[in-house]
Design a protein around this motif. Structure first.
Motif, PDB file in Angstrom:
ATOM      1  N   HIS A  15       0.798  -1.244   0.000  1.00 51.48           N
ATOM      2  CA  HIS A  15       0.000   0.000   0.000  1.00 51.48           C
ATOM      3  C   HIS A  15       0.823   1.283   0.000  1.00 51.48           C
ATOM      4  O   HIS A  15       0.260   2.361   0.197  1.00 51.48           O
ATOM      5  N   SER A  16       2.115   1.224  -0.203  1.00 48.52           N
ATOM      6  CA  SER A  16       2.890   2.471  -0.161  1.00 48.52           C
ATOM      7  C   SER A  16       2.442   3.416  -1.278  1.00 48.52           C
ATOM      8  O   SER A  16       2.352   3.034  -2.446  1.00 48.52           O
ATOM      9  N   SER A  17       2.195   4.668  -0.890  1.00 45.34           N
ATOM     10  CA  SER A  17       1.747   5.671  -1.863  1.00 45.34           C
ATOM     11  C   SER A  17       2.915   6.481  -2.420  1.00 45.34           C
ATOM     12  O   SER A  17       2.765   7.225  -3.385  1.00 45.34           O
ATOM     13  N   GLY A  18       4.057   6.414  -1.726  1.00 46.99           N
ATOM     14  CA  GLY A  18       5.206   7.246  -2.108  1.00 46.99           C
ATOM     15  C   GLY A  18       5.241   8.594  -1.402  1.00 46.99           C
ATOM     16  O   GLY A  18       6.219   9.324  -1.518  1.00 46.99           O
TER      17      GLY A  18
ATOM     18  N   ILE B 264      18.645   7.406   1.327  1.00 54.30           N
ATOM     19  CA  ILE B 264      17.494   7.260   2.235  1.00 54.30           C
ATOM     20  C   ILE B 264      16.546   6.228   1.622  1.00 54.30           C
ATOM     21  O   ILE B 264      15.965   6.460   0.557  1.00 54.30           O
ATOM     22  N   ALA B 265      16.396   5.092   2.308  1.00 60.15           N
ATOM     23  CA  ALA B 265      15.569   4.004   1.771  1.00 60.15           C
ATOM     24  C   ALA B 265      14.192   4.064   2.406  1.00 60.15           C
ATOM     25  O   ALA B 265      13.991   3.560   3.506  1.00 60.15           O
ATOM     26  N   CYS B 266      13.285   4.704   1.697  1.00 61.33           N
ATOM     27  CA  CYS B 266      11.923   4.828   2.228  1.00 61.33           C
ATOM     28  C   CYS B 266      10.964   3.887   1.490  1.00 61.33           C
ATOM     29  O   CYS B 266       9.833   3.683   1.903  1.00 61.33           O
ATOM     30  N   ALA B 267      11.432   3.312   0.391  1.00 58.86           N
ATOM     31  CA  ALA B 267      10.536   2.461  -0.408  1.00 58.86           C
ATOM     32  C   ALA B 267      10.098   1.241   0.389  1.00 58.86           C
ATOM     33  O   ALA B 267      10.847   0.720   1.216  1.00 58.86           O
ATOM     34  N   ALA B 268       8.868   0.831   0.134  1.00 60.86           N
ATOM     35  CA  ALA B 268       8.372  -0.427   0.700  1.00 60.86           C
ATOM     36  C   ALA B 268       8.654  -1.500  -0.357  1.00 60.86           C
ATOM     37  O   ALA B 268       7.835  -1.770  -1.238  1.00 60.86           O
TER      38      ALA B 268
ATOM     39  N   ASP C 293      17.022  -3.448  15.857  1.00 62.87           N
ATOM     40  CA  ASP C 293      17.599  -4.694  15.364  1.00 62.87           C
ATOM     41  C   ASP C 293      17.877  -4.596  13.850  1.00 62.87           C
ATOM     42  O   ASP C 293      18.934  -5.000  13.357  1.00 62.87           O
ATOM     43  N   LYS C 294      16.909  -4.005  13.114  1.00 61.43           N
ATOM     44  CA  LYS C 294      17.086  -3.856  11.657  1.00 61.43           C
ATOM     45  C   LYS C 294      18.273  -2.953  11.339  1.00 61.43           C
ATOM     46  O   LYS C 294      19.031  -3.211  10.401  1.00 61.43           O
ATOM     47  N   MET C 295      18.411  -1.893  12.132  1.00 61.48           N
ATOM     48  CA  MET C 295      19.525  -0.957  11.887  1.00 61.48           C
ATOM     49  C   MET C 295      20.856  -1.702  12.000  1.00 61.48           C
ATOM     50  O   MET C 295      21.747  -1.532  11.159  1.00 61.48           O
TER      51      MET C 295
ATOM     52  N   ALA D 238      11.796   4.619  12.613  1.00 63.36           N
ATOM     53  CA  ALA D 238      10.814   3.613  13.022  1.00 63.36           C
ATOM     54  C   ALA D 238       9.412   4.152  12.805  1.00 63.36           C
ATOM     55  O   ALA D 238       9.039   5.188  13.357  1.00 63.36           O
ATOM     56  N   ASN D 239       8.641   3.437  11.990  1.00 57.47           N
ATOM     57  CA  ASN D 239       7.299   3.884  11.609  1.00 57.47           C
ATOM     58  C   ASN D 239       6.281   2.836  12.045  1.00 57.47           C
ATOM     59  O   ASN D 239       6.309   1.697  11.557  1.00 57.47           O
ATOM     60  N   ASP D 240       5.412   3.212  12.981  1.00 62.46           N
ATOM     61  CA  ASP D 240       4.380   2.286  13.469  1.00 62.46           C
ATOM     62  C   ASP D 240       3.242   2.240  12.446  1.00 62.46           C
ATOM     63  O   ASP D 240       2.384   3.113  12.415  1.00 62.46           O
TER      64      ASP D 240
ATOM     65  N   PHE E  69       1.185   3.845   5.905  1.00 66.89           N
ATOM     66  CA  PHE E  69       0.969   3.739   4.469  1.00 66.89           C
ATOM     67  C   PHE E  69      -0.156   4.662   4.015  1.00 66.89           C
ATOM     68  O   PHE E  69      -1.249   4.662   4.606  1.00 66.89           O
ATOM     69  N   ASN E  70       0.118   5.439   3.014  1.00 72.57           N
ATOM     70  CA  ASN E  70      -0.889   6.234   2.312  1.00 72.57           C
ATOM     71  C   ASN E  70      -1.526   7.346   3.133  1.00 72.57           C
ATOM     72  O   ASN E  70      -2.477   7.983   2.696  1.00 72.57           O
ATOM     73  N   SER E  71      -1.046   7.600   4.345  1.00 70.56           N
ATOM     74  CA  SER E  71      -1.618   8.684   5.155  1.00 70.56           C
ATOM     75  C   SER E  71      -0.923   9.997   4.778  1.00 70.56           C
ATOM     76  O   SER E  71       0.169   9.988   4.209  1.00 70.56           O
TER      77      SER E  71
HETATM   78  O1  PMT Z   1       4.718   5.579   0.874  1.00 71.61           O
HETATM   79  P1  PMT Z   1       3.790   6.024   1.988  1.00 71.61           P
HETATM   80  O2  PMT Z   1       2.338   5.649   1.685  1.00 71.61           O
HETATM   81  O3  PMT Z   1       3.943   7.487   2.323  1.00 71.61           O
HETATM   82  O4  PMT Z   1       4.151   5.195   3.304  1.00 71.61           O
HETATM   83  C1  PMT Z   1       5.373   5.407   3.926  1.00 71.61           C
HETATM   84  C2  PMT Z   1       5.981   4.076   4.396  1.00 71.61           C
HETATM   85  C3  PMT Z   1       5.116   3.472   5.487  1.00 71.61           C
HETATM   86  C4  PMT Z   1       6.133   3.103   3.233  1.00 71.61           C
HETATM   87  C5  PMT Z   1       7.414   4.451   4.942  1.00 71.61           C
HETATM   88  O5  PMT Z   1       7.292   5.362   5.993  1.00 71.61           O
HETATM   89  C6  PMT Z   1       8.158   3.222   5.424  1.00 71.61           C
HETATM   90  O6  PMT Z   1       8.039   2.795   6.575  1.00 71.61           O
HETATM   91  N1  PMT Z   1       8.989   2.635   4.507  1.00 71.61           N
HETATM   92  C7  PMT Z   1       9.692   1.359   4.727  1.00 71.61           C
HETATM   93  C8  PMT Z   1       8.796   0.225   4.351  1.00 71.61           C
HETATM   94  C9  PMT Z   1       9.478  -1.108   4.495  1.00 71.61           C
HETATM   95  O7  PMT Z   1       9.583  -1.822   3.554  1.00 71.61           O
HETATM   96  O8  PMT Z   1       9.952  -1.350   5.695  1.00 71.61           O
HETATM   97  P2  PMT Z   1      10.756  -2.711   6.106  1.00 71.61           P
HETATM   98  O9  PMT Z   1      10.790  -2.643   7.595  1.00 71.61           O
HETATM   99  O10 PMT Z   1      10.113  -3.892   5.478  1.00 71.61           O
HETATM  100  O11 PMT Z   1      12.184  -2.528   5.479  1.00 71.61           O
HETATM  101  C10 PMT Z   1      13.287  -1.993   6.202  1.00 71.61           C
HETATM  102  C11 PMT Z   1      14.183  -1.179   5.296  1.00 71.61           C
HETATM  103  O12 PMT Z   1      14.757  -2.012   4.326  1.00 71.61           O
HETATM  104  C12 PMT Z   1      13.459  -0.075   4.525  1.00 71.61           C
HETATM  105  O13 PMT Z   1      14.331   1.029   4.499  1.00 71.61           O
HETATM  106  C13 PMT Z   1      13.289  -0.668   3.129  1.00 71.61           C
HETATM  107  O14 PMT Z   1      13.297   0.327   2.135  1.00 71.61           O
HETATM  108  C14 PMT Z   1      14.524  -1.541   3.021  1.00 71.61           C
HETATM  109  N2  PMT Z   1      14.371  -2.724   2.171  1.00 71.61           N
HETATM  110  C15 PMT Z   1      13.476  -3.692   2.475  1.00 71.61           C
HETATM  111  C16 PMT Z   1      13.412  -4.825   1.697  1.00 71.61           C
HETATM  112  C17 PMT Z   1      14.268  -4.949   0.583  1.00 71.61           C
HETATM  113  N3  PMT Z   1      14.241  -6.012  -0.203  1.00 71.61           N
HETATM  114  N4  PMT Z   1      15.135  -3.976   0.287  1.00 71.61           N
HETATM  115  C18 PMT Z   1      15.211  -2.870   1.062  1.00 71.61           C
HETATM  116  O15 PMT Z   1      16.001  -1.967   0.785  1.00 71.61           O
END
Ligand code: PMT
Length: 400
Positions: free
Chosen positions: A211-214, A272-276, A336-338, A348-350, A358-360
């Motif tokens: 559901h990521s909107s970007g 900066i890795a924000c992509a889902a 732990d992920k860091m 950290a995004n709850d 997502f999408n807010s």
């Molecule tokens: O796009 P929006 O609708 O505005 O929503 C924002 C968001 C919720 C998507 C954003 O704030 C967010 O939390 N992004 C990270 C989503 C995610 O995939 O989280 P994760 O905990 O699964 O991954 C941890 C990190 O690893 C993230 O930085 C992710 O980009 C990266 N990753 C994950 C898997 C992968 N195969 N490669 C990666 O680089």
């Protein structure tokens, strides 16, 4: 020229002949991307009608402090909180005096006291009034409080005098307002931001995604560009426009995103890795559309490459910040992920709360780095992004 994209500008208009220029100022503020609301003093309404500024701004004009109707809509405290910038143009000699004295005797001066947003004044008055020591003292007092002044310009005045006191031209005021938001915190740095979801094809018409909107990633790219960085967005499929001054590379799948990031990383200071990113993809992508002939279909999924880990592991790689989208034990999973991914920072995004994930439009996050953390309270994604960018700049500076 700078821009005011996504900025809320509260324009105060006080009673001077230059008030007629406020109409053009509203138009130019909007052209540079700002949302504009207007407060007028009683005096201002003698020079230009509220209706004109209402029609141009697309919002009701606020004028009275004690107005039950207005308070039911957007009251004076909401207006003060709404503003990213309060701009008063024209600011008359009387208004400067009332602001310097800290008075709250009408809506405009009350909101000026109640807002935490930066205040910018464009003085306009007769040249002798501008030169008067009382006005000079007021200007000095306001400047010492961190209030920004633009102008006045010098030249022929409406009263026939020549000298300083003309309100600056709207274009000059808009440029000065935009300049307030250009922090230069990341001047000259190269920033890559990943944003949006990835799509992992099952067959030519179906895919796995999320559901990521970007919105969060695009806000980060915008904030990095505003901070002076040369910014590239590597974006999964979203419906957002490209932010100004940002280059954009569109990708679909995790493997395409990885390839684009790897091509950029040699020349990058901050990643900066924000992509889902989809963690898994179908082991095989069918060449033809899967037909609906069976009751059950089993998809075998295989792990996608981890993009942010690959970037963090690059020799002499960039400062790398990731996100952790979690639904429970948010901070401990994020920490732990860091560590596991070798990141310099994690946000950290709850995402169990649908109003901040997502999408807010809003978000609320905790930023963690080795040895520190900062909670960022709920705000629009643009505001959160600016605070994240400021923290990244702070960490970079402290790492030398
Ligand atoms: O796009 P929006 O609708 O505005 O929503 C924002 C968001 C919720 C998507 C954003 O704030 C967010 O939390 N992004 C990270 C989503 C995610 O995939 O989280 P994760 O905990 O699964 O991954 C941890 C990190 O690893 C993230 O930085 C992710 O980009 C990266 N990753 C994950 C898997 C992968 N195969 N490669 C990666 O680089």
């Amino acid at each position: 020229m700078g821009h005011l994209f996504n900025r809320n500008v509260l324009l105060g208009v006080s009673g001077g002949i230059a008030a007629y220029k406020s109409a053009e100022l509203v138009r130019q503020l909007q052209e540079s991307g700002a949302s504009v609301r207007v407060i007028m003093t009683r005096g201002a309404q003698e020079f230009i009608t509220p209706l004109t500024l209402q029609a141009l701004s697309g919002n009701p004009v606020h004028a009275e402090l004690l107005d039950e109707e207005a308070e039911r809509g957007m009251g004076h405290i909401e207006l003060a909180r709404w503003a990213d910038l309060m701009l008063i143009a024209p600011a008359t000699a009387d208004l400067l005096a009332r602001l310097a004295a800290g008075r709250a005797d009408d809506l405009l001066t009350t909101v000026a006291l109640a807002t935490a947003a930066p205040l910018m004044l464009a003085p306009a008055m007769n040249q002798q009034m501008w030169r008067d020591p009382a006005t000079s003292d007021n200007v000095h007092t306001l400047g010492s409080r961190g209030i920004h002044l633009v102008g006045p310009a010098s030249g022929e005045q409406a009263c026939g005098d020549v000298g300083p006191g003309r309100m600056e031209e709207p274009a000059v005021i808009v440029a000065a307002a935009a300049g307030l938001f250009e922090s230069g915190l990341l001047a000259g740095k190269r920033v890559v931001v990943t944003a949006g979801p990835t799509r992992e094809a099952i067959d030519p018409v179906r895919y796995i995604s999320n559901h990521s909107s970007g919105k969060m990633g695009y806000a980060l790219a915008r904030a990095a560009a505003e901070a002076g960085a040369l910014t590239t967005l590597v974006s999964g499929p979203v419906t957002l426009p490209t932010p100004e001054h940002v280059s954009r590379i569109d990708v679909e799948s995790a493997r395409e995103m990885l390839a684009s990031c790897q091509a950029l990383i040699g020349d990058c200071d901050i990643f900066i890795a924000c992509a889902a990113v989809a963690d898994y993809r179908p082991a095989e992508t069918q060449a033809d559309k899967i037909k609906k002939t069976q009751e059950q279909v089993t998809l075998q999924l295989i792990r996608n490459p981890d993009i942010v880990s690959a970037v963090a592991a690059t020799a002499n790689g960039p400062f790398t910040a990731g996100f952790a989208a979690e639904t429970n034990d948010v901070l401990s999973y994020a920490r732990d992920k860091m560590q596991r991914k070798g990141l310099d920072m994690i946000i950290a995004n709850d995402v169990s709360d649908s109003t901040i994930g997502f999408n807010s439009d809003d978000n609320e996050v905790t930023v963690l780095w080795p040895g520190g953390k900062r909670a960022l309270s709920r705000a629009g994604k643009d505001a959160i992004a600016r605070r994240i960018v400021a923290l990244i700049a702070e960490r970079l500076a402290s790492d030398g």
